[in-house]
Write an enzyme that holds these catalytic residues in place. Structure first.
Site, PDB file in Angstrom:
ATOM      1  CD  GLN C 221      -2.857  -1.142   2.436  1.00 46.60           C
ATOM      2  OE1 GLN C 221      -2.985  -2.153   3.094  1.00 46.60           O
ATOM      3  NE2 GLN C 221      -3.496  -0.032   2.738  1.00 46.60           N
ATOM      4  NE  ARG C 368     -13.157   0.498   4.309  1.00 45.75           N
ATOM      5  CZ  ARG C 368     -13.792  -0.039   3.284  1.00 45.75           C
ATOM      6  NH1 ARG C 368     -13.876  -1.336   3.174  1.00 45.75           N
ATOM      7  NH2 ARG C 368     -14.353   0.735   2.377  1.00 45.75           N
ATOM      8  CB  CYS C 369      -8.127   1.074  12.222  1.00 43.63           C
ATOM      9  SG  CYS C 369      -6.358   1.383  12.028  1.00 43.63           S
ATOM     10  CD  GLU C 738      -8.989   4.240   7.148  1.00 41.57           C
ATOM     11  OE1 GLU C 738      -8.144   3.409   7.413  1.00 41.57           O
ATOM     12  OE2 GLU C 738      -8.838   5.462   7.314  1.00 41.57           O
TER      13      GLU C 738
END
Lengths: 168, 289, 784
Positions: C221, C368-369, C738
């Site tokens: 990523q 996705r925090c 997110e």
């Protein structure tokens, strides 16, 4: 690609895949998904897990969807296979492929080939599926990105198109 | 992910397959649907030296009524069972069951015979077959023999099949009039094994009294469970709320679930009770039709 | 207001279909496992079955004898090159291959390289490893007990305590609590789970001996950061490393850390001089790569008699596993957890977090925090509900009383964040309307009389994305700017490259739309590339919803630089001065004489064929954007559940999600992000847990037990939006990917607790499995 500690007797596998005759000598333990991806070089079919849960490896074998990670290539000897690469025919996308693009039915694209194969057979068996039919029909295919909602819409789009233009 | 090596054999007939089993003994395994066996091989938990692929053997896949029985060929795919008009109209309990086995792709390959022969109490058909009072036909070197489903499951992953026998047919006595059955499964998600599941099959007389009762339980013991005490209790009684509740409690008491990621023992027993009530109720409904 | 372009141009606000879809729907994506290079060989990792054990010996003789085996690397081999350990992204180090001891089940012990993956798997089984088991620590609460085993012998301080972090004004907070007439508290666990993207992690490391160049195809990523780290850790000159992140099958934070498999593959390729592919299995992914959450939190709220909140006190225990491999900005050991004051106007707050080691896989930041805002938002939205329930005030009304008001922005929280803009009541009102709240409450009342269980849960979250300003944000020392480079061709088409990396977010479409908006070049004429470190400008990658706030902004800024140059060229072509010109999407025209105009395409052509004196040829620009602040998207989610009293199953009847991410580039893509994130939130709330027994054995380490919802479990999501632009972002946008994971778990849990609150239930920890609900029902005597 093929090897093994105790050299198990290799077997010749003949398949008709996406309309083409192919053959190769393989170890019995070679998984069908590896045969498709590596021996035949068709990498559209994906591996997403190791416990037969995710469906990313779904292909159509003799008209039925199967998880190609849970079959040996030797089992497919003499069979007719359809993978995602075989959906584009005569210069045209299949209505399902169109539908996935029109309705935003994919994000990372990794589950998409498996989804396309499952929904391809779904529409063959049931030309006007309800939402519930569709969700049930793709219950063997996991997706992490879309939440399935637009995949349902993609299938409905395709069903609509196919009803107009005749089924494939 | 990668299975160990094995030799692959593809017999054309059952006698040929049986001979191969005799020849290779404990080293050999039958490959039918492969949806239980192949995952185990990929995790290297099963390591057969020989796989005997019976999928091409003709005449092993059928669903037909004959001689007072519904006969299902051992190689019949779950999807074929689901699609069979006979099953859909006359044996909804089988449709209920096939419908909740794994997922659509698995059902295209998984066989009814395999679902029983694997000896896994978590598989769905055993409980249903017990409720229906089914028999299985085992074909071996000495020919065919019929085994009652009640005597088929010996212990975890162990059935009454001899090492050289293949499960070639399932026979279900055709239920008389005023019969109905249902299978209720609670799973954490589609594709999972049952947290608990109950199969119930009833035959009623004209007054609505239970004449025949079959109750089978999934994944609540080392083998599939036949809830005999519950069956006995209901026989000769009306299925009212009190009787249903008591039968359900008896079934729960007969279960011996283990604690695992699906839940604690008390919960699973509670589920058996609840699902037995629901399965009996639906079976009763269907018997009335 | 953003001027709307025509659908043919496809600028902001248009739901144009995705340009990247063509290859994916034809099975022509190029994921790492699709990469096939001549002479390529395969790696397979040997892993520890034990959670804590001394490594007594490794015998590779049998394995090496298997025909087709090319090399077996052990920790001892790596130690010779000083590579047995590598730095983590957060001030710790992690073993690449075990030396001395192993610290979690599935830890990497040896790397087998063979001609094909089947032989590699066989050989891995033949590697003989002798272990001596040690006592295991899996309960983070026991980590600092005197009797517990010390896990990290490599650290100077012999303790399982990693860090203590605190923020806020303890004195003011304590004072507020002392004088507050109303208090509520909650202990909540944000359970260990795993992002599990459908494509697992892997790489093809290709060292070319002739050119001395190392190319790594990597599920990354953040390709540039990885390249720099490979260089610093491996001692390979950075110009000789090329990281290519091709198509990535989902990230969700799982593909931010550097994993031992990558390092081993690189070492193997350097040693053998051939490409080495390593693709982990799903089990390896779930059991050894970056997990998420594992926060054990206690929140206390102090309020006045009217229920106006005054202060918030939070104490958290963070389980980081065997190594602190959390991928977060360096100044934030607990990520952005201090966003836990949420959407509410607290006068004072104090937050402390203690991190500990346990015998579990390393990590913490993922799924996705938004760097722990999932934990923070979950906590505040739960405890607000607890307080509302305690005061017997409707949860929507209670939120209304306590929201930060629109007039208060930019709003500085007592824990140091300055929210850029917000309209929390606006989003909540919309959600309440969409769901038909009043009617649902009536229905609930009626159902309760009949003993039926129905619940409504609200979550009004605020989060912070777009890390971030250089003064505060860096990862491993690299500041968190991001970049865009745009080049316009003579025929008016363009190519753009960014420092971010899509894993399904649709960047090839959305960045093109930004260019379309700014320059009037149709989005279909704009190619977007990401992920090749040889060609893309340096960036920190895509995670924490940062792409639109950083690279998106950079794209706009670069486009505006191009527009500035274009104006000069236009003036030259129209033989006027720049001051006489006005811009209208896609062209400059002379003020008062609109027929005297030049399109951007004509200008682009001129940039190569009719260049004004004193100006360089070409039409391109680069921008490295240092955001002045984070952006603060928000929303309200409302969930309606029905509970089956016989089985404990919870059915989500409805879920309404109203999101506000400011100005939206592509509404269709935003909606897709919401659908996906809500589905992940559903899974976290109801089904997902990575757990360990007392011997440190992973429970739920395959997809058989780590549950991903299918289309059958997933409800229909109803989405809506409000629009409160970010005042500091070049086109008023905020991140959004997110938000659904941040906001939804609390909505689900609040709904279940609401369904049972009349029975005296205050809280149930996630995952809210049927058996947990059934146990509660049994306890309360209401099981069927």
């Amino acid at each position: 690609m093929i090897g093994g500690n105790e050299m198990a007797k290799k077997q010749t596998v003949h398949v008709k895949i996406n309309g083409q005759q192919r053959e190769a000598d393989v170890e019995p333990r070679l998984l069908l998904v590896h045969f498709i991806r590596e021996t035949l070089g068709l990498t559209g079919t994906h591996v997403g897990c190791d416990t037969s849960n995710c469906g990313a490896c779904t292909v159509v074998l003799d008209g039925k969807t199967v998880k190609s990670c849970t079959m040996f290539a030797v089992q497919a000897d003499g069979a007719e296979l359809l993978t995602v690469e075989g959906l584009f025919r005569e210069g045209k996308l299949h209505p399902l492929q169109e539908g996935f693009k029109q309705e935003h039915g994919l994000q990372c694209g990794f589950c998409t080939p498996g989804m396309l194969m499952s929904t391809y057979v779904l529409l063959q068996k049931n030309a006007q599926p309800t939402e519930s039919d569709i969700r049930w029909g793709i219950s063997g295919n996991l997706c992490r990105c879309t939440g399935y909602q637009n995949i349902v819409k993609a299938v409905q789009y395709a069903a609509g198109k196919m009803a107009q233009g005749g089924a494939r | 992910m990668i299975p160990p090596s094995f030799e692959y054999l593809r017999p054309k007939t059952i006698p040929e397959a049986v001979k191969m089993l005799e020849q290779h003994g404990a080293e050999a395994k039958i490959l039918s649907g492969g949806q239980s066996l192949i995952p185990m091989m990929k995790l290297r938990l099963a390591r057969p030296g020989f796989l005997i692929d019976i999928n091409r053997i003709a005449g092993l896949s059928y669903v037909k009524e004959e001689g007072g029985y519904l006969k299902i060929g051992g190689l019949t795919r779950e999807a074929e069972l689901e699609a069979s008009p006979l099953v859909r109209t006359k044996y909804p309990i089988l449709l209920d069951t096939a419908h909740v086995i794994a997922d659509p792709q698995v059902r295209n390959m998984a066989t009814v015979g395999g679902n029983l022969a694997h000896g896994d109490p978590a598989n769905d058909h055993p409980a249903t077959m017990m409720a229906l009072g089914a028999q299985v036909v085992a074909t071996g070197p000495k020919g065919e023999r019929v085994i009652s489903i009640e005597n088929f499951f010996l212990s975890l992953f162990s059935t009454a099949l001899e090492p050289e026998e293949i499960l070639t047919e399932i026979r279900i006595p055709m239920p008389p009039a005023r019969s109905g059955g249902a299978y209720f499964k609670l799973e954490r998600k589609v594709g999972d094994f049952a947290t608990a599941a109950v199969a119930a099959q009833l035959t009623l007389d004209e007054k609505g009294i239970c004449q025949k009762v079959g109750i089978g339980l999934t994944n609540v013991g080392p083998t599939p469970v036949k809830a005999r005490k519950a069956e006995e209790f209901l026989r000769g009684k009306k299925l009212d709320e009190a009787n249903s509740k008591q039968a359900a409690q008896l079934a729960a008491d007969e279960s011996t679930p283990s604690q695992d990621l699906r839940g604690p023992v008390e919960y699973k027993k509670g589920l058996v009770k609840e699902l037995t009530k629901r399965a009996l109720s639906r079976a009763f409904e269907r018997a009335g039709k | 207001m953003i001027a709307k372009t025509s659908p043919e141009i496809g600028g902001m606000g248009h739901s144009i279909k995705r340009k990247e879809d063509s290859r994916f729907i034809q099975g022509k994506g190029n994921y790492v496992d699709d990469v096939h290079l001549p002479g390529m060989v395969y790696g397979h990792m040997v892993r520890s079955p034990y959670a804590h054990a001394r490594l007594k010996s490794i015998n590779t003789e049998k394995a090496k004898q298997l025909p087709g085996v090319l090399a077996i690397i052990t920790g001892e081999d790596l130690a010779k090159a000083n590579l047995a350990w590598m730095p983590t992204l957060f001030f710790d180090k992690q073993m690449v291959l075990a030396t001395g001891k192993v610290l979690f089940q599935s830890q990497e012990v040896a790397f087998v390289v063979a001609e094909d993956r089947y032989i590699a798997a066989d050989a891995a089984e033949l590697v003989e490893v002798e272990y001596e088991e040690l006592p295991v620590l899996v309960d983070p609460h026991k980590a600092t007990d005197p009797g517990s085993p010390i896990l990290r012998e490599d650290r100077e301080e012999k303790s399982n305590h990693i860090f203590h972090w605190e923020v806020g004004d303890k004195t003011a907070t304590d004072r507020a609590f002392q004088s507050a007439p109303v208090k509520a508290s909650l202990h909540a666990v944000s359970q260990r789970c795993h992002p599990a993207p459908l494509e697992t992690c892997g790489c093809v490391a290709d060292f070319n001996r002739a050119t001395e160049k190392l190319t790594v195809y990597l599920t990354s990523q953040a390709p540039h950061a990885h390249r720099t780290l490979f260089s610093l850790v491996g001692g390979i000159p950075e110009q000789n490393i090329r990281v290519v992140s091709p198509d990535i099958g989902g990230g969700f934070g799982n593909k931010v850390p550097i994993y031992p498999g990558y390092v081993c593959a690189v070492v193997a390729s350097l040693t053998l001089g051939v490409p080495v592919k390593w693709i982990e299995t799903r089990s390896e992914n779930l059991q050894s790569t970056g997990f998420a959450r594992d926060y054990h939190m206690t929140a206390e709220i102090a309020a006045d008699q009217k229920g106006k909140v005054k202060a918030l006190r939070v104490k958290t225990l963070a389980d980081h596993g065997a190594f602190n491999a959390a991928a977060q900005p360096t100044k934030f050991p607990a990520g952005l957890f201090s966003m836990c004051t949420g959407s509410y106007d607290f006068g004072a707050a104090f937050c402390e977090v203690d991190g500990v080691y346990t015998n579990k896989a390393p990590g913490g930041i993922a799924y996705r925090c938004s760097f722990r805002i999932t934990e923070a938002a979950y906590l505040i939205e739960r405890v607000i509900d607890v307080l509302a329930s305690q005061l017997k005030v409707d949860p929507a009304e209670f939120r209304r009383r306590n929201f930060i008001q629109p007039g208060q922005f930019p709003y500085k929280t007592p824990l140091g964040w300055t929210y850029d803009s917000g309209n929390y009541e606006g989003a909540m009102n919309k959600a309440l309307e969409m769901v038909g709240y009043a009617q649902l409450r009536k229905e609930q009342e009626e159902k309760r009389k009949k003993g039926e269980l129905m619940g409504i849960g609200i979550s009004s979250f605020t989060e912070a994305v777009g890390a971030g300003p250089a003064h505060t944000f860096d990862i491993a020392g690299i500041k968190m700017f991001d970049s865009a480079e745009i080049r316009v061709h003579p025929t008016g088409k363009a190519i753009c490259r960014m420092g971010t990396k899509s894993q399904g977010q649709g960047h090839e479409t959305t960045y093109a739309q930004i260019v379309a908006q700014e320059l009037g070049i149709p989005a279909s004429d704009v190619i977007v590339e990401e992920g090749d470190t040889d060609t893309a400008p340096y960036g920190l990658g895509t995670y924490a919803s940062r792409s639109t706030p950083t690279s998106g902004a950079a794209t706009a800024m670069a486009a505006r630089k191009i527009r500035d140059k274009a104006k000069k060229i236009a003036a030259h072509l129209l033989e006027c001065s720049e001051e006489d010109l006005e811009w209208e999407t896609g062209k400059f025209f002379v003020k008062g004489a609109p027929s005297k105009s030049k399109t951007i395409q004509e200008i682009a052509f001129a940039a190569y064929t009719n260049i004004p004196a004193g100006l360089e040829a070409g039409l391109e620009a680069v921008n490295y954007y240092d955001p002045p602040n984070l952006t603060f998207p928000f929303g309200t989610y409302i969930c309606v559940v029905d509970i089956d009293k016989g089985t404990g199953e919870v059915k989500v009847r409805r879920f309404v999600a109203v999101d506000d991410c400011g100005n939206v580039i592509n509404p269709m893509i935003v909606e897709g992000q919401i659908h996906g994130g809500l589905t992940e939130g559903l899974a976290i709330a109801f089904m997902q847990l990575i757990d360990y027994d007392e011997s440190g054995n992973v429970q739920g380490g395959t997809f058989m037990d780590y549950l991903i919802p299918t289309a059958v479990e997933t409800p229909h999501w109803e989405t809506g939006s409000t629009c409160t632009p970010s005042p500091h972002h070049p086109f008023g946008a905020k991140g959004v990917g997110e938000s659904p994971n941040v906001g939804s778990p609390a909505a689900f849990v609040n709904a279940v607790v609401d369904a049972l609150s009349h029975l005296g239930v205050k809280h149930i920890d996630m995952p809210i499995t049927p058996w947990k609900v059934w146990n509660v029902l049994k306890e309360k005597g209401v099981v069927n």
